[in-house]
Design an enzyme around this catalytic site. Structure first.
Site, PDB file in Angstrom:
ATOM      1  CB  CYS A  71      44.389  26.163  44.689  1.00 46.13           C
ATOM      2  SG  CYS A  71      44.591  27.900  45.105  1.00 46.13           S
ATOM      3  CG  ASP A  72      48.619  28.019  48.363  1.00 48.91           C
ATOM      4  OD1 ASP A  72      48.094  28.462  47.330  1.00 48.91           O
ATOM      5  OD2 ASP A  72      49.639  28.534  48.857  1.00 48.91           O
ATOM      6  NE  ARG A  90      53.995  35.541  39.161  1.00 47.49           N
ATOM      7  CZ  ARG A  90      53.895  35.285  40.464  1.00 47.49           C
ATOM      8  NH1 ARG A  90      54.628  34.324  41.011  1.00 47.49           N
ATOM      9  NH2 ARG A  90      53.061  35.967  41.234  1.00 47.49           N
ATOM     10  CG  ASN A 134      48.703  28.442  39.738  1.00 48.76           C
ATOM     11  OD1 ASN A 134      47.540  28.059  39.835  1.00 48.76           O
ATOM     12  ND2 ASN A 134      49.321  29.153  40.674  1.00 48.76           N
ATOM     13  CE1 TYR A 166      45.472  35.247  42.659  1.00 47.58           C
ATOM     14  CE2 TYR A 166      44.774  33.668  44.306  1.00 47.58           C
ATOM     15  CZ  TYR A 166      45.770  34.273  43.579  1.00 47.58           C
ATOM     16  OH  TYR A 166      47.084  33.907  43.776  1.00 47.58           O
ATOM     17  CG  HIS A 225      43.280  31.401  41.851  1.00 49.96           C
ATOM     18  ND1 HIS A 225      44.488  31.720  41.288  1.00 49.96           N
ATOM     19  CD2 HIS A 225      43.585  30.616  42.915  1.00 49.96           C
ATOM     20  CE1 HIS A 225      45.473  31.161  41.966  1.00 49.96           C
ATOM     21  NE2 HIS A 225      44.952  30.473  42.959  1.00 49.96           N
ATOM     22  NE  ARG A 267      54.131  38.058  44.809  1.00 50.64           N
ATOM     23  CZ  ARG A 267      54.796  38.168  45.951  1.00 50.64           C
ATOM     24  NH1 ARG A 267      55.245  39.347  46.353  1.00 50.64           N
ATOM     25  NH2 ARG A 267      54.988  37.123  46.724  1.00 50.64           N
TER      26      ARG A 267
HETATM   27  C1  G6P Z   1      48.724  31.710  46.075  1.00 47.80           C
HETATM   28  C2  G6P Z   1      47.965  30.985  45.013  1.00 47.80           C
HETATM   29  C3  G6P Z   1      48.899  30.360  44.015  1.00 47.80           C
HETATM   30  C4  G6P Z   1      49.846  31.403  43.472  1.00 47.80           C
HETATM   31  C5  G6P Z   1      50.579  32.073  44.595  1.00 47.80           C
HETATM   32  C6  G6P Z   1      51.420  33.204  44.042  1.00 47.80           C
HETATM   33  O1  G6P Z   1      49.385  30.818  46.909  1.00 47.80           O
HETATM   34  O2  G6P Z   1      47.125  29.983  45.505  1.00 47.80           O
HETATM   35  O3  G6P Z   1      48.131  29.816  42.996  1.00 47.80           O
HETATM   36  O4  G6P Z   1      50.776  30.814  42.616  1.00 47.80           O
HETATM   37  O5  G6P Z   1      49.681  32.594  45.513  1.00 47.80           O
HETATM   38  O6  G6P Z   1      52.221  33.704  45.036  1.00 47.80           O
HETATM   39  P1  G6P Z   1      53.514  34.558  44.703  1.00 47.80           P
HETATM   40  O7  G6P Z   1      54.099  34.771  46.044  1.00 47.80           O
HETATM   41  O8  G6P Z   1      54.352  33.725  43.784  1.00 47.80           O
HETATM   42  O9  G6P Z   1      53.019  35.799  44.056  1.00 47.80           O
HETATM   43 MN    MN Z   2      46.332  28.848  43.699  1.00 49.92          MN
END
Ligand code: G6P
Ligand code: MN
Length: 439
Positions: free
Chosen positions: A168-169, A91, A146, A264, A198, A284
């Site tokens: 997706c949340d 990532r 993802n 997004y 997104h 991030r």
């Molecule tokens: C949200 C999105 C996810 C993503 C996450 C990243 O929950 O829906 O798709 O992976 O954010 O969060 P992070 O805390 O890992 O940056």
């Molecule tokens: Mn997501």
């Protein structure tokens, strides 16, 4: 009672998901929870924490930790999938390589998301095949993996009949924030939404039949899509970088005074501003590795040493949502949720076979999308372009095509020129040697 397997058992999200399962045991009874991961060491670190979460609620649920797919999936009724191919190390590359070229560095949006897609599609299909080989014939895979839009499109292309529901949340996290702003529980909201994962818009937010979007817009114009309350109930999405993300939708909403954008969209509509504020040496991924991941690993160690588990993982909409969806699948509840689904005419002016994100009734045979109708030309055009980028990426993966990968990168709105696309792609090929099919 069900047998549930979590694929990607070593994820930092696993304890939170299992906690949500424990709270909902009356709605979703469990005989066994199995953790499955190809990274045994990582899973073995997280597993004692998960076991403690289970034992705090139940002595009878069987708990299994394995890296053998046959053990993991034999007879399973549900599989929750959350794989991260290449883990946070990759990532970090997804985010840093584009940034070196002045392009948005993000996990799922832009070149980072495309690179992650090239890593994930084939392993996801392999996982589906393993589940189909061993699991109960009516088993459902509920998939958080993802980059969800690309993964969903890849699955649709390669395994069109698989019982996989891609979720997706983010929409439900937005709804939690909307509820906090309006002073109502998010379960009381009924939203209309269209787009891709997104990449979409809320068009109505009803409470008891009344559209509250105008009221929400007033709050958002001042504060963004955020309240202190919402922040408190979601430690993950109240990290400073996430707070910025929720705030940043304000300019998009101000400039296009219709609907409510998925946060997004800022990566596609204001990429320059995003790049300006991103630190190319600390993204991030670094925040997550030094925050969420480190904290959980330290807590796991502390628990092993002292028998006391510090408060170290996130319980919130992320876990709640996947359990809600599983309940609706398990008991044919026909609950209305925002999920990814093949369009089939729900959005009349997008391709019939596109994977879209829209509200759907979740039945035991899968999602039944709700008719959206025509979307405006501006939104349709943005969606078409993003869809083309994602579909070309899927084709690049299947065919091992450099040309199509380059087209996918070039069509992405975060990428200003073909030269940028090529330079980034070429660097990414190097960085992804161990993961990508040969292009
Ligand atoms: C949200 C999105 C996810 C993503 C996450 C990243 O929950 O829906 O798709 O992976 O954010 O969060 P992070 O805390 O890992 O940056
Ligand atoms: Mn997501």
């Amino acid at each position: 009672p069900f047998i549930l397997s979590i694929a990607g058992g070593g994820s930092t999200y696993t304890p939170g998901i299992v906690k949500s399962l424990m709270v909902r045991l009356h709605d979703f009874p469990l005989a066994e929870i199995r953790l499955y991961d190809i990274d045994e060491a990582r899973q073995n670190t997280i597993a004692p924490v998960v076991e403690k979460v289970i034992r705090d609620h139940s002595q009878s649920i069987k708990f299994t930790v394995t890296s053998d797919p046959e053990v993991a999936f034999s007879g399973a009724h549900f599989v929750f999938a959350q794989m991260r191919v290449g883990q946070y190390k990759m990532r970090e590359q997804d985010e840093k390589i584009p940034l070196r070229h002045g392009v948005v560095g993000q996990e799922t949006c832009g070149p980072g998301g495309l690179a992650y897609g090239l890593r994930t599609i084939l392993p996801m299909v392999e996982l589906i095949d393993r589940v189909e080989r061993y699991a109960h014939e009516k088993a459902w895979i509920v998939n958080y993996s993802n980059p969800a839009a690309i993964v969903a499109e890849g699955v649709r292309r390669l395994r069109p009949n698989a019982r996989v529901l891609n979720i997706c949340d983010m929409p439900v996290a937005a709804m939690r924030n909307m509820g906090a702003i309006l002073g109502v529980d998010r379960h009381k909201l009924e939203v209309d939404y269209f787009g891709l994962n997104h990449f979409g818009w809320f068009t109505r937010v009803r409470v008891d039949g009344e559209d509250k979007l105008p009221e929400l817009r007033k709050h958002i114009a001042k504060f963004g899509l955020l309240t202190e309350d919402a922040a408190k109930t979601d430690p993950q999405h109240s990290d400073p970088s996430w707070v910025k993300t929720w705030r940043n939708i304000k300019p998009i909403m101000d400039n296009f005074p219709e609907y409510l954008p998925n946060p997004y969209l800022q990566y596609y509509l204001m990429p320059n501003q995003i790049v300006e504020h991103q630190n190319p040496d600390y993204t991030r991924a670094n925040e997550v590795m030094n925050g969420r991941e480190k904290k959980l690993f330290a807590a796991a160690e502390e628990y092993q040493r002292s028998g006391i588990l510090p408060d170290a993982f996130h319980v919130g909409v992320h876990g709640e949502f996947i359990v809600d969806v599983a309940c609706s699948l398990a008991f044919n509840l026909r609950q209305r949720h925002l999920v990814m689904v093949e369009n089939r005419g729900a959005i009349t002016n997008l391709p019939y076979d596109a994977v879209v994100e829209v509200p759907a009734y979740i039945t035991s045979e899968g999602p039944e999308p709700i008719r959206v109708g025509r979307v405006p030309l501006f939104h349709q055009t943005l969606l078409q372009q993003q869809l083309a980028s994602e579909q070309l990426l899927v084709e690049a993966t299947i065919e091992g095509s450099y040309e199509k990968a380059l087209q996918a990168f070039t069509l992405n709105r975060t990428v200003p020129t073909m030269e940028h696309a090529k330079a980034i792609l070429d660097e990414m090929i190097e960085a992804n040697r161990d993961y990508w099919p040969a292009l």
